[in-house]
Motif scaffolding. Structure first.
Motif, PDB file in Angstrom:
ATOM      1  N   MET A   9       0.811  -1.210   0.000  1.00 41.64           N
ATOM      2  CA  MET A   9       0.000   0.000   0.000  1.00 41.64           C
ATOM      3  C   MET A   9       0.850   1.267   0.000  1.00 41.64           C
ATOM      4  O   MET A   9       1.917   1.319   0.607  1.00 41.64           O
ATOM      5  CB  MET A   9      -0.890   0.041   1.245  1.00 41.64           C
ATOM      6  N   SER A  10       0.314   2.284  -0.654  1.00 45.18           N
ATOM      7  CA  SER A  10       0.916   3.607  -0.578  1.00 45.18           C
ATOM      8  C   SER A  10       0.546   4.193   0.784  1.00 45.18           C
ATOM      9  O   SER A  10      -0.322   3.662   1.504  1.00 45.18           O
ATOM     10  CB  SER A  10       0.368   4.510  -1.685  1.00 45.18           C
ATOM     11  N   PHE A  11       1.170   5.301   1.130  1.00 42.44           N
ATOM     12  CA  PHE A  11       0.836   5.974   2.388  1.00 42.44           C
ATOM     13  C   PHE A  11      -0.648   6.318   2.423  1.00 42.44           C
ATOM     14  O   PHE A  11      -1.332   6.080   3.414  1.00 42.44           O
ATOM     15  CB  PHE A  11       1.684   7.244   2.553  1.00 42.44           C
ATOM     16  N   GLU A  12      -1.142   6.883   1.322  1.00 43.96           N
ATOM     17  CA  GLU A  12      -2.534   7.325   1.273  1.00 43.96           C
ATOM     18  C   GLU A  12      -3.510   6.162   1.424  1.00 43.96           C
ATOM     19  O   GLU A  12      -4.522   6.288   2.123  1.00 43.96           O
ATOM     20  CB  GLU A  12      -2.799   8.085  -0.036  1.00 43.96           C
ATOM     21  N   GLU A  13      -3.210   5.055   0.778  1.00 42.91           N
ATOM     22  CA  GLU A  13      -4.080   3.882   0.889  1.00 42.91           C
ATOM     23  C   GLU A  13      -4.099   3.347   2.318  1.00 42.91           C
ATOM     24  O   GLU A  13      -5.166   3.028   2.860  1.00 42.91           O
ATOM     25  CB  GLU A  13      -3.608   2.776  -0.055  1.00 42.91           C
ATOM     26  N   ALA A  14      -2.919   3.254   2.917  1.00 45.21           N
ATOM     27  CA  ALA A  14      -2.829   2.737   4.287  1.00 45.21           C
ATOM     28  C   ALA A  14      -3.532   3.667   5.260  1.00 45.21           C
ATOM     29  O   ALA A  14      -4.235   3.216   6.162  1.00 45.21           O
ATOM     30  CB  ALA A  14      -1.365   2.534   4.679  1.00 45.21           C
ATOM     31  N   MET A  15      -3.366   4.974   5.082  1.00 46.59           N
ATOM     32  CA  MET A  15      -3.999   5.943   5.982  1.00 46.59           C
ATOM     33  C   MET A  15      -5.520   5.880   5.867  1.00 46.59           C
ATOM     34  O   MET A  15      -6.228   5.893   6.876  1.00 46.59           O
ATOM     35  CB  MET A  15      -3.509   7.355   5.675  1.00 46.59           C
ATOM     36  N   LYS A  16      -6.025   5.767   4.656  1.00 48.12           N
ATOM     37  CA  LYS A  16      -7.473   5.692   4.463  1.00 48.12           C
ATOM     38  C   LYS A  16      -8.049   4.449   5.139  1.00 48.12           C
ATOM     39  O   LYS A  16      -9.072   4.515   5.823  1.00 48.12           O
ATOM     40  CB  LYS A  16      -7.805   5.692   2.966  1.00 48.12           C
ATOM     41  N   GLU A  17      -7.384   3.317   4.944  1.00 48.95           N
ATOM     42  CA  GLU A  17      -7.884   2.095   5.578  1.00 48.95           C
ATOM     43  C   GLU A  17      -7.757   2.173   7.094  1.00 48.95           C
ATOM     44  O   GLU A  17      -8.641   1.732   7.828  1.00 48.95           O
ATOM     45  CB  GLU A  17      -7.162   0.858   5.050  1.00 48.95           C
ATOM     46  N   LEU A  18      -6.660   2.758   7.583  1.00 44.06           N
ATOM     47  CA  LEU A  18      -6.469   2.913   9.029  1.00 44.06           C
ATOM     48  C   LEU A  18      -7.597   3.756   9.628  1.00 44.06           C
ATOM     49  O   LEU A  18      -8.128   3.428  10.693  1.00 44.06           O
ATOM     50  CB  LEU A  18      -5.110   3.533   9.331  1.00 44.06           C
ATOM     51  N   GLU A  40      -5.301  -5.691  14.994  1.00 45.69           N
ATOM     52  CA  GLU A  40      -4.053  -6.192  14.401  1.00 45.69           C
ATOM     53  C   GLU A  40      -3.812  -5.548  13.040  1.00 45.69           C
ATOM     54  O   GLU A  40      -2.687  -5.133  12.731  1.00 45.69           O
ATOM     55  CB  GLU A  40      -4.098  -7.717  14.273  1.00 45.69           C
ATOM     56  N   ARG A  41      -4.849  -5.447  12.229  1.00 41.84           N
ATOM     57  CA  ARG A  41      -4.720  -4.818  10.907  1.00 41.84           C
ATOM     58  C   ARG A  41      -4.358  -3.340  11.091  1.00 41.84           C
ATOM     59  O   ARG A  41      -3.507  -2.812  10.379  1.00 41.84           O
ATOM     60  CB  ARG A  41      -6.030  -4.974  10.128  1.00 41.84           C
ATOM     61  N   GLY A  42      -4.994  -2.687  12.036  1.00 45.17           N
ATOM     62  CA  GLY A  42      -4.696  -1.285  12.307  1.00 45.17           C
ATOM     63  C   GLY A  42      -3.243  -1.075  12.725  1.00 45.17           C
ATOM     64  O   GLY A  42      -2.605  -0.108  12.304  1.00 45.17           O
ATOM     65  N   ALA A  43      -2.721  -1.985  13.523  1.00 46.55           N
ATOM     66  CA  ALA A  43      -1.318  -1.886  13.943  1.00 46.55           C
ATOM     67  C   ALA A  43      -0.386  -2.014  12.739  1.00 46.55           C
ATOM     68  O   ALA A  43       0.604  -1.286  12.633  1.00 46.55           O
ATOM     69  CB  ALA A  43      -1.005  -2.950  14.988  1.00 46.55           C
ATOM     70  N   LEU A  45      -1.168  -1.272   9.605  1.00 46.59           N
ATOM     71  CA  LEU A  45      -1.360  -0.071   8.803  1.00 46.59           C
ATOM     72  C   LEU A  45      -0.609   1.120   9.403  1.00 46.59           C
ATOM     73  O   LEU A  45       0.025   1.896   8.683  1.00 46.59           O
ATOM     74  CB  LEU A  45      -2.851   0.244   8.671  1.00 46.59           C
ATOM     75  N   LYS A  46      -0.658   1.246  10.716  1.00 46.59           N
ATOM     76  CA  LYS A  46       0.049   2.332  11.406  1.00 46.59           C
ATOM     77  C   LYS A  46       1.547   2.223  11.165  1.00 46.59           C
ATOM     78  O   LYS A  46       2.218   3.210  10.856  1.00 46.59           O
ATOM     79  CB  LYS A  46      -0.249   2.292  12.899  1.00 46.59           C
ATOM     80  N   LYS A  47       2.066   1.018  11.268  1.00 45.45           N
ATOM     81  CA  LYS A  47       3.489   0.790  11.042  1.00 45.45           C
ATOM     82  C   LYS A  47       3.865   1.166   9.605  1.00 45.45           C
ATOM     83  O   LYS A  47       4.907   1.779   9.363  1.00 45.45           O
ATOM     84  CB  LYS A  47       3.826  -0.675  11.331  1.00 45.45           C
ATOM     85  N   ARG A  48       3.022   0.804   8.635  1.00 40.33           N
ATOM     86  CA  ARG A  48       3.277   1.137   7.231  1.00 40.33           C
ATOM     87  C   ARG A  48       3.286   2.650   7.028  1.00 40.33           C
ATOM     88  O   ARG A  48       4.171   3.192   6.360  1.00 40.33           O
ATOM     89  CB  ARG A  48       2.218   0.484   6.334  1.00 40.33           C
ATOM     90  N   CYS A  49       2.320   3.342   7.616  1.00 38.13           N
ATOM     91  CA  CYS A  49       2.265   4.800   7.486  1.00 38.13           C
ATOM     92  C   CYS A  49       3.516   5.442   8.078  1.00 38.13           C
ATOM     93  O   CYS A  49       4.099   6.350   7.474  1.00 38.13           O
ATOM     94  CB  CYS A  49       1.012   5.355   8.166  1.00 38.13           C
ATOM     95  N   GLU A  50       3.932   4.979   9.248  1.00 41.39           N
ATOM     96  CA  GLU A  50       5.126   5.527   9.881  1.00 41.39           C
ATOM     97  C   GLU A  50       6.366   5.289   9.017  1.00 41.39           C
ATOM     98  O   GLU A  50       7.211   6.181   8.873  1.00 41.39           O
ATOM     99  CB  GLU A  50       5.327   4.917  11.261  1.00 41.39           C
TER     100      GLU A  50
END
Length: 80
Positions: A9-18, A40-43, A45-50
Motif C-alpha cells: 500500500m501507498s501511504f494514502e491507501e494505508a492511511m485511508k484504511e487505518l 491487528e490490521r490497524g497496527a 497499517l500504522k506501522k506502514r504509514c510511519e
C-alpha cells in the motif's frame, strides 16, 4: 477493510484504511474476534504509514539547497 497486503500500500491507501479501522473500533459494535482482527490490521497499517513518512522525511532531508534556494544535489542520508 481490504485484503490487500499492507506492504503493497501507498501511504494514502494505508492511511485511508487505518481511518476506517479506527472508525469501526470506535463504534464499539464489532464482535470481539473481529475487534482483535481489526486492531491487528490497524497496527500493521500504522506501522506502514510511519515507515512511509520516515522514508519521505529522509528524502526531503537529503536535498540540499544552494545560495539561491535551488536544489544543489543530494547528500547521503545517515544510515543509508
Amino acid at each position: 477493510m481490504t485484503d490487500r497486503p499492507v506492504a503493497e500500500m501507498s501511504f494514502e491507501e494505508a492511511m485511508k484504511e487505518l481511518e476506517g479501522v479506527v472508525s469501526q473500533l470506535e463504534r464499539g459494535d464489532v464482535a470481539l474476534d473481529d475487534s482483535i482482527r481489526l486492531y491487528e490490521r490497524g497496527a500493521e497499517l500504522k506501522k506502514r504509514c510511519e515507515a512511509k513518512l520516515k522514508e519521505a522525511e529522509e528524502k526531503v532531508a537529503a536535498i540540499t539547497l544552494d545560495g539561491d534556494g535551488q536544489p544543489a544535489g543530494l547528500k547521503p542520508v545517515e544510515g543509508l
